[in-house]
Design a protein around this motif. Sequence first.
Motif, PDB file in Angstrom:
ATOM      1  N   UNK A  81      -1.129  -2.319   5.834  1.00 25.47           N
ATOM      2  CA  UNK A  81      -1.112  -0.879   6.068  1.00 25.47           C
ATOM      3  C   UNK A  81      -0.075  -0.167   5.208  1.00 25.47           C
ATOM      4  N   UNK A  82      -0.410   1.061   4.858  1.00 25.91           N
ATOM      5  CA  UNK A  82       0.539   1.942   4.183  1.00 25.91           C
ATOM      6  C   UNK A  82       1.431   2.632   5.196  1.00 25.91           C
ATOM      7  N   UNK A  83       2.368   3.448   4.710  1.00 22.11           N
ATOM      8  CA  UNK A  83       3.318   4.127   5.595  1.00 22.11           C
ATOM      9  C   UNK A  83       2.725   5.338   6.305  1.00 22.11           C
TER      10      UNK A  83
ATOM     11  N   UNK B 192      -3.516   6.901   8.185  1.00 21.87           N
ATOM     12  CA  UNK B 192      -3.086   5.597   7.683  1.00 21.87           C
ATOM     13  C   UNK B 192      -4.167   4.985   6.809  1.00 21.87           C
TER      14      UNK B 192
ATOM     15  N   UNK C  80      -7.628   5.242   8.625  1.00 14.78           N
ATOM     16  CA  UNK C  80      -7.524   5.421  10.069  1.00 14.78           C
ATOM     17  C   UNK C  80      -6.755   6.711  10.335  1.00 14.78           C
TER      18      UNK C  80
ATOM     19  N   UNK D 294       0.857  -1.181   0.000  1.00 16.19           N
ATOM     20  CA  UNK D 294       0.000   0.000   0.000  1.00 16.19           C
ATOM     21  C   UNK D 294       0.897   1.235   0.000  1.00 16.19           C
TER      22      UNK D 294
END
Lengths: 110, 114
Positions: B105-107, B91, B35, B4
């Motif tokens: 999850x992405x960074x 996020x 989030x 992601x």
Amino acid sequence: AQRVTQPEKLLSVFKGAPVELKCNYSYSGSPELFWYVQYSRQRLQLLLRHISRESIKGFTADLNKGETSFHLKKPFAQEEDSAMYYCALSGLGQGGKLIFGQGTELSVKP
Amino acid sequence: GAGVSQSPSNKVTEKGKDVELRCDPISGHTALYWYRQRLGQGLEFLIYFQGNSAPDKSGLPSDRFSAERTGESVSTLTIQRTQQEDSAVYLCASSTAGRPDTQYFGPGTRLTVL
């Protein structure tokens, strides 16, 4: 109300010591419980989930429905375990959205 | 494979300005989640997409927040008239079929509102 509580913001132990990160939840039903971990400069990632009853990197967590707890344990902490740990729950039919606790920073000292 | 991705990684804006945050999910992931993590706090759920529809927007904190998704691809979170309390890391996560144990999850995008 759905809620996840992690009472400790910071937990500091020495290498080789046992570690327990506490998690309590509030949910009217049977949730799925998870532990996520975020190592320094890395992304949030799944550590383990209660339905799998597995041990990952030496960590285990048992769901106690009577006490509504899902504490994360490891008998002998390692320095590489130092990270932020988040307990999370997901409810049936909620599309997978996660309710997170505030997180516990684990620091393992040499 | 590619995970992601989110852009920008950091965004500094002035109070009252609008911002757009972008999320590119893993290819083939039908579910996408946003989030928010404010300093010293846990992650708060904002919104969930299944395809390009949003069955659950319950976490959006006010009508200044909106999000859209193009098919099963990129999503944009828009914050209008930003306030200082909007400062947080945003996020994004994606998963194959709305299963929480498959969320990647992405960074994150760190938003600072001055």
